[in-house]
Design a protein around this motif. Structure first.
Motif, short mmCIF file in Angstrom:
data_model
loop_
_atom_site.label_atom_id
_atom_site.label_comp_id
_atom_site.label_asym_id
_atom_site.label_seq_id
_atom_site.Cartn_x
_atom_site.Cartn_y
_atom_site.Cartn_z
N PHE A 115 0.82 -1.20 0.00
CA PHE A 115 0.00 0.00 0.00
C PHE A 115 0.86 1.27 0.00
O PHE A 115 0.59 2.22 -0.74
CB PHE A 115 -0.93 0.01 1.21
N VAL A 116 1.90 1.28 0.83
CA VAL A 116 2.71 2.49 0.97
C VAL A 116 3.48 2.79 -0.31
O VAL A 116 3.60 3.94 -0.73
CB VAL A 116 3.68 2.34 2.16
N ASN A 117 4.02 1.74 -0.96
CA ASN A 117 4.83 1.94 -2.17
C ASN A 117 4.04 1.68 -3.45
O ASN A 117 4.64 1.42 -4.51
CB ASN A 117 6.05 1.02 -2.12
N ALA A 118 2.71 1.78 -3.38
CA ALA A 118 1.87 1.49 -4.53
C ALA A 118 2.21 2.41 -5.70
O ALA A 118 2.17 3.64 -5.58
CB ALA A 118 0.39 1.64 -4.17
N GLY A 119 2.57 1.81 -6.82
CA GLY A 119 2.82 2.55 -8.04
C GLY A 119 4.21 3.13 -8.19
O GLY A 119 4.51 3.73 -9.22
N TYR A 120 5.08 2.94 -7.21
CA TYR A 120 6.41 3.56 -7.27
C TYR A 120 7.45 2.67 -7.95
O TYR A 120 8.56 3.11 -8.22
CB TYR A 120 6.90 3.91 -5.86
N CYS A 121 7.14 1.41 -8.18
CA CYS A 121 8.03 0.45 -8.87
C CYS A 121 9.31 0.18 -8.08
O CYS A 121 10.28 -0.33 -8.63
CB CYS A 121 8.39 0.93 -10.27
N GLN A 122 9.32 0.50 -6.81
CA GLN A 122 10.47 0.18 -5.96
C GLN A 122 10.03 0.16 -4.50
O GLN A 122 9.11 0.88 -4.11
CB GLN A 122 11.59 1.21 -6.15
N ALA A 141 -4.64 -0.90 8.46
CA ALA A 141 -5.11 0.49 8.52
C ALA A 141 -3.94 1.46 8.39
O ALA A 141 -4.05 2.49 7.72
CB ALA A 141 -5.86 0.73 9.83
N GLN A 142 -2.81 1.13 9.04
CA GLN A 142 -1.64 2.00 8.91
C GLN A 142 -1.16 2.08 7.47
O GLN A 142 -0.79 3.15 6.98
CB GLN A 142 -0.52 1.48 9.82
N GLY A 143 -1.17 0.94 6.78
CA GLY A 143 -0.77 0.96 5.37
C GLY A 143 -1.70 1.80 4.52
O GLY A 143 -1.27 2.53 3.62
N LEU A 144 -3.03 1.72 4.81
CA LEU A 144 -3.99 2.50 4.02
C LEU A 144 -3.83 3.99 4.26
O LEU A 144 -3.93 4.80 3.32
CB LEU A 144 -5.41 2.06 4.38
N VAL A 145 -3.59 4.39 5.51
CA VAL A 145 -3.43 5.81 5.81
C VAL A 145 -2.27 6.41 5.02
O VAL A 145 -2.34 7.55 4.54
CB VAL A 145 -3.23 6.02 7.32
N HIS A 146 -1.20 5.62 4.84
CA HIS A 146 -0.03 6.11 4.10
C HIS A 146 -0.04 5.58 2.66
O HIS A 146 1.02 5.42 2.04
CB HIS A 146 1.25 5.69 4.81
N LEU A 147 -1.21 5.34 2.12
CA LEU A 147 -1.36 4.80 0.77
C LEU A 147 -0.63 5.68 -0.24
O LEU A 147 -0.89 6.88 -0.36
CB LEU A 147 -2.85 4.71 0.42
N GLY A 148 0.28 5.06 -0.99
CA GLY A 148 1.03 5.83 -1.99
C GLY A 148 1.79 6.98 -1.41
O GLY A 148 2.02 7.99 -2.08
N LYS A 149 2.20 6.86 -0.12
CA LYS A 149 2.92 7.93 0.59
C LYS A 149 2.13 9.24 0.57
O LYS A 149 2.71 10.34 0.55
CB LYS A 149 4.32 8.14 0.00
N GLY A 150 0.83 9.11 0.58
CA GLY A 150 -0.02 10.29 0.64
C GLY A 150 -0.43 10.87 -0.70
O GLY A 150 -1.06 11.93 -0.74
N LEU A 151 -0.15 10.17 -1.79
CA LEU A 151 -0.48 10.71 -3.12
C LEU A 151 -1.72 10.07 -3.74
O LEU A 151 -2.16 10.51 -4.80
CB LEU A 151 0.70 10.51 -4.09
N LEU A 152 -2.27 9.03 -3.12
CA LEU A 152 -3.40 8.30 -3.70
C LEU A 152 -4.66 8.52 -2.89
O LEU A 152 -4.61 8.90 -1.72
CB LEU A 152 -3.09 6.81 -3.79
N THR A 153 -5.78 8.26 -3.51
CA THR A 153 -7.08 8.33 -2.83
C THR A 153 -7.90 7.11 -3.21
O THR A 153 -7.70 6.52 -4.28
CB THR A 153 -7.83 9.61 -3.22
N LEU A 154 -8.82 6.75 -2.33
CA LEU A 154 -9.77 5.67 -2.62
C LEU A 154 -11.17 6.21 -2.91
O LEU A 154 -12.08 5.43 -3.16
CB LEU A 154 -9.86 4.70 -1.43
N ALA A 155 -11.34 7.53 -2.87
CA ALA A 155 -12.66 8.12 -3.06
C ALA A 155 -13.19 7.82 -4.46
O ALA A 155 -12.52 8.11 -5.46
CB ALA A 155 -12.61 9.63 -2.85
N PRO A 156 -14.39 7.26 -4.58
CA PRO A 156 -14.94 6.94 -5.91
C PRO A 156 -15.47 8.15 -6.65
O PRO A 156 -15.68 8.10 -7.85
CB PRO A 156 -16.07 5.95 -5.60
N TYR A 157 -15.71 9.25 -5.93
CA TYR A 157 -16.22 10.47 -6.58
C TYR A 157 -15.06 11.34 -7.06
O TYR A 157 -14.02 11.43 -6.42
CB TYR A 157 -17.07 11.28 -5.60
#
Length: 904
Positions: A387-394, A760-776
């Protein structure tokens, strides 16, 4: 005929009248007979005109009526209080009204009707609607010259008459009057009053009949370039509360198309989300312009929404431009631009789970908890790292040190290995090239769990990103019918995630084979159904719904009692996600089939399971609609004392339906607070998840406080649900308050609770704060069905967390990848090269009913793009050097140089 003596102002008792307003400064007082000389002259002149208007002499009648018309019109054209002519003539309203039927001259009678219509504004009895009555008998010429209050009163009486006579009464006889009033309101910045009148008398509904072109042309003449945006904004907002929402949105779309605002028109098309015509309407929008840059902007909007479509010759003729647009729609450069954002903000450096846990801040308790159940904690570290490194490729676990990667896999066993390998797909999210290269070597492993994880990882890599060659289908499909159950599940779920929302027929054929095989294990059946629901989300595909329900025919009673079976109604609900009553015919057929199948099982089980299915299907069909009646129905289900497992989906349904707009969210929270106080355990366990859905990636202080309290609840399942929900509402925000709460909770000695805290900790820091889960997105107008489908699936799995996420299926958490999107504003030039410009970012302000051009944000700060946008924030361009090609500055925005701008 009454005596004129008292009315002349000479000594008689004054006629009863309402208290007059205070006179203007410098004027004589008007109290009883104490009138100024000027007022006495006006009163005498008007009373003389009333007497002459009834004279047998035609010349005197014409002169008197004309004088009355001029005096009243001059006094009412700018009404700030009751005008003196209306006050003085009030006593004679009955006299003129009685004389009116005896008038024979048609022209004079119409002019008298005009006078009576205005006098009725302050004199007629309540409910009589005499102002409208005499107006229709009058000249109907320049009615707006009688003043703003008169026009508003006419609009009010027209609405009352329409309501009194019933909505079936035709309004053709008054249509010109209605349009004249609407024109007046439009001219005076009262667009909302104009549109309310049109809606109240059913004018917008009439646009659906054979007179569509005629009525639409009349409406178009009332809208111009200065007010069309306010008109369409109000229509779009009003449609959420209007029964005739489709007609309302069609009008907004037509107006946007008329004025060439194609980006706004496309937002309406996506908002309507009508399967029967949305694809064709999108092509029409594209065909309206030859501007390639604008078409690229439209393609960005389609990609963000998640609409799966092919660019064809109708949309653009040039082959090179067609390929360029298709790349944008396929999101092929999303990973590259996401890395541009990360580098600009300075968060490319990978983080480890220990960087998130910050055990040193909680002392010895943290060290004690971290030693519990090492296998489960290794699994938790896998998800946190993903979750934290999602999309960073490292990252620091799976890609940085290959040997350590093997050690981590070795420490895990069974399904934990599959989750660890699948985490590589999350780390390489949206990056086909590097993701496939790394995961391909795991497909050669002899360990079936490693292979299963690789298959799931390939699906995650492909989430939201498409390719003409369909590499995910080519790599995964062969394993979906293999001999090993775990690899089949990995392949099935991987395909569901990779092709969510694509409605790919090859997958329907592939999964139908699995569903129709009587020897297929229950878990394979359930995940095949879920994947079909994800792929065909919102399609209302009756064939798939029937095939999923028919699965029950081949199941024994012991299998029907398995908790995993509760995901089958979710799979069907995804097919009808947000479609309300549109698929009613299909739903009836499905319901009949379900009733026939359920007769084969025991009566007790029939009632329990049927209630669960009914509630789940209804809540998903009305998700995102704000339908108050359905919320009340779900509240009624929750209020029943006998309880039942179906109350959990009912609570989630309240959140899913109520999240459509801000007021609905607030009302849903109030309802959930009451359910939390008085509901039984099935309800209380679902309330935290419902709060997480309502405020996903939006950490409101009061909601955080509520979930923090519930995370210490005596009921362990309430505690776990609240902990997971803390992660959901803080997803991708790096919220310090939630992070501190979760650190304190990490001192839990029970490994299951600690696992929830880590997730929950992983989700809070999802993408190091650059991602959202909001569907709207798009100023909270558009709801992505693919993102909502992913959230709904995971939340329903959390209703029975012990048997799913905490049991044999922890990898279901990866379905959240469907909802992950960068919460950014990235501006590019017409060559799609990043362009740094200043923007103002602040809290969004609702300007729907405000006149003029008010500021749409408040409390703003100025930054250079790219910037992050939090929930409830809006961005405005802070320079006149460029013009954005879309009205909403979110995601990818193409800027064009302003030809009228000149450097100082």
């Amino acid at each position: 005929m009454p005596s004129r003596g008292d009315a002349s102002g000479g000594g008689g008792a004054p006629t009863a009248s309402p208290a007059p307003p205070q006179p203007a400064k410098g004027k004589g007082k008007m109290k009883g007979d104490d009138l100024s000389e000027e007022d006495r002259e006006l009163k005498a002149r008007l009373e003389e005109c009333v007497e002459r208007a009834q004279s047998p002499d035609p010349r005197l009648r014409v002169e008197a009526i004309d004088t009355l018309r001029k005096e009243i019109r001059a006094a009412t054209s700018s009404m700030t209080s009751v005008p003196k002519p209306l006050k003085f003539l009030r006593a004679h309203y009955g006299t003129l009204k009685a004389y009116f039927p005896r008038m024979r001259n048609p022209v004079q009678k119409k002019h008298m009707a005009d006078i009576l219509s205005v006098l009725a504004l302050t004199t007629s009895a309540e409910g009589e609607r005499e102002s409208l009555k005499y107006c229709m008998m009058g000249s109907l010429v320049d009615i707006c010259s009688w003043g703003h209050e008169y026009v508003r009163n006419l609009a009010f009486e027209i609405g009352k008459e329409w309501k009194h006579n019933g909505s079936s009464t035709p309004i053709e006889s008054k249509i010109e009057l209605v349009l004249e009033i609407v024109k007046f309101h439009m001219k005076h910045n009262a667009e909302t009053e104009a549109l309310d009148l049109l809606m109240e008398v059913g004018y917008l509904k009439m646009l659906l009949d054979e007179k569509y072109e005629e009525y639409l042309a009349k409406l178009f003449r009332l809208v111009d370039s200065t007010n069309y945006k306010r008109v369409c904004l109000y229509l779009t907002t009003r449609s959420k509360y209007d029964d005739a929402c489709m007609a309302t949105l069609d009008i907004a779309l037509a107006i946007y198309m008329k004025f060439g605002d194609l980006a706004s028109a496309l937002r309406i098309v996506l908002f309507v989300n009508d399967d029967n015509c949305s694809g064709q309407t999108v092509k029409i929008v594209f065909a309206e312009t030859e501007d390639f840059s604008l078409k690229q902007q439209l393609a960005f909007m389609i990609a963000r929404y998640g609409l799966s479509m092919e660019i064809d010759d109708e949309m653009i003729a040039d082959e090179n431009e067609k390929n360029a647009l298709q790349e944008v729609v396929y999101n092929t450069k999303l990973s590259e631009w996401y890395h541009i954002l990360a580098r600009d903000i300075g968060v490319m450096e990978p983080k480890s789970p220990e960087d998130i846990y910050k055990v040193h801040l909680i002392g010895s308790q943290g060290a004690k908890s971290s030693s519990l159940d090492s296998a489960r904690q290794n699994l938790a570290a896998t998800f946190v790292n993903a979750f934290v490194n999602a999309g960073y490729c490292q990252d620091k676990l799976m890609t940085a040190i290959p040997d350590y990667s093997e050690n981590l896999l070795f420490k895990n066993n069974g399904l934990e290995k599959a989750s660890a390998v699948a985490s590589l797909g999350m780390i390489h999210l949206w990056d086909h090239d590097s993701g496939f290269a790394i995961l391909d070597k795991y497909l050669q492993s002899d360990d079936t769990h490693v292979v299963a994880g690789a298959l799931l990882g390939i699906g995650i890599v492909s989430c939201g990103v498409k390719n003409d060659c369909h590499p995910a289908l080519a790599l995964i499909s062969g394993y979906s019918t293999g001999p090993e159950s775990v690899t089949r599940i990995g392949a099935i779920l991987g395909l569901g995630i990779a092709y969510a929302g694509s409605r790919k027929d090859e997958l329907k054929s592939l999964f139908s084979i699995t569903l129709s095989d009587s020897l297929t294990p229950l878990v394979d059946l359930v995940f095949s159904a879920i994947s079909l629901g994800l792929v065909f989300v919102g399609s209302c595909n009756e064939e798939i719904a029937q095939s999923i329900i028919s699965v029950l025919k081949n199941l024994i009673k012991a299998e029907l009692a398995q908790p995993i079976i509760r995901l089958l109604p979710v799979a069907i609900g995804l097919l009808y996600l947000g479609k309300q009553e549109r698929p009613k015919a299909n739903a009836v057929k499905v319901s009949k089939t379900f009733d026939e199948i359920m007769k084969e099982v025991s009566k007790t089980f029939d009632k329990i399971m049927k209630d669960y299915w009914d509630v789940t299907l209804m809540s998903l069909a009305y998700a995102g609609t704000g339908n108050v009646l359905k919320v009340q129905e779900l509240l009624s289900i929750c209020s029943k004392k006998e309880g039942g497992i179906h109350q959990g989906p009912a609570v989630l349904g309240i959140a899913l339906i109520g999240m459509a707009e801000e007021l609905g969210v607030e009302m849903a929270v109030r309802s959930l607070e009451q359910l939390l106080k008085y509901g039984d355990y099935n309800i209380r366990r679902a309330v935290p998840l419902a709060l997480g859905m309502l405020y996903i990636s939006n950490p409101k202080v009061d909601v955080v406080a509520t979930l923090s309290r519930l995370s210490h609840d005596a009921d362990g399942q309430v505690m776990m649900a609240a902990t997971i929900s803390l992660g959901l509402i803080g997803a991708g925000t790096n919220n310090a308050r939630i992070a501190e709460l979760l650190r304190n909770l990490s001192s839990q000695e029970h490994s299951v609770y600690l696992f929830c805290v880590r997730i929950a900790q992983g989700l809070v820091h999802l993408g190091k704060g650059l991602l959202t889960l909001a569907p709207y997105h798009s100023d909270r107008l558009l709801l992505s069905p693919v993102a909502l489908a992913g959230l709904v699936t995971v939340l329903h799995a959390c209703l029975n967390m012990q048997s799913t996420i905490l049991g044999d299926y922890p990898y279901m958490l990866y379905i959240l990848a469907l909802a992950m999107q960068p919460r950014m504003l990235l501006t590019v030039d017409e060559d799609l090269k990043p362009l740094n410009v200043p923007v103002c970012v602040g809290q969004a302000v609702d300007v729907v009913v405000q006149a003029g051009s008010p500021r749409t944000i408040t409390g703003f700060q100025t930054h250079n793009t790219p910037v992050l946008l939090a929930a409830g924030e809006r961005a405005e361009l802070a320079t006149e050097k460029y013009i954005p090609l879309t009205p909403v500055l979110e995601g990818f925005v193409i800027l064009r140089k302003n030809p009228e701008h000149h450097e100082d």
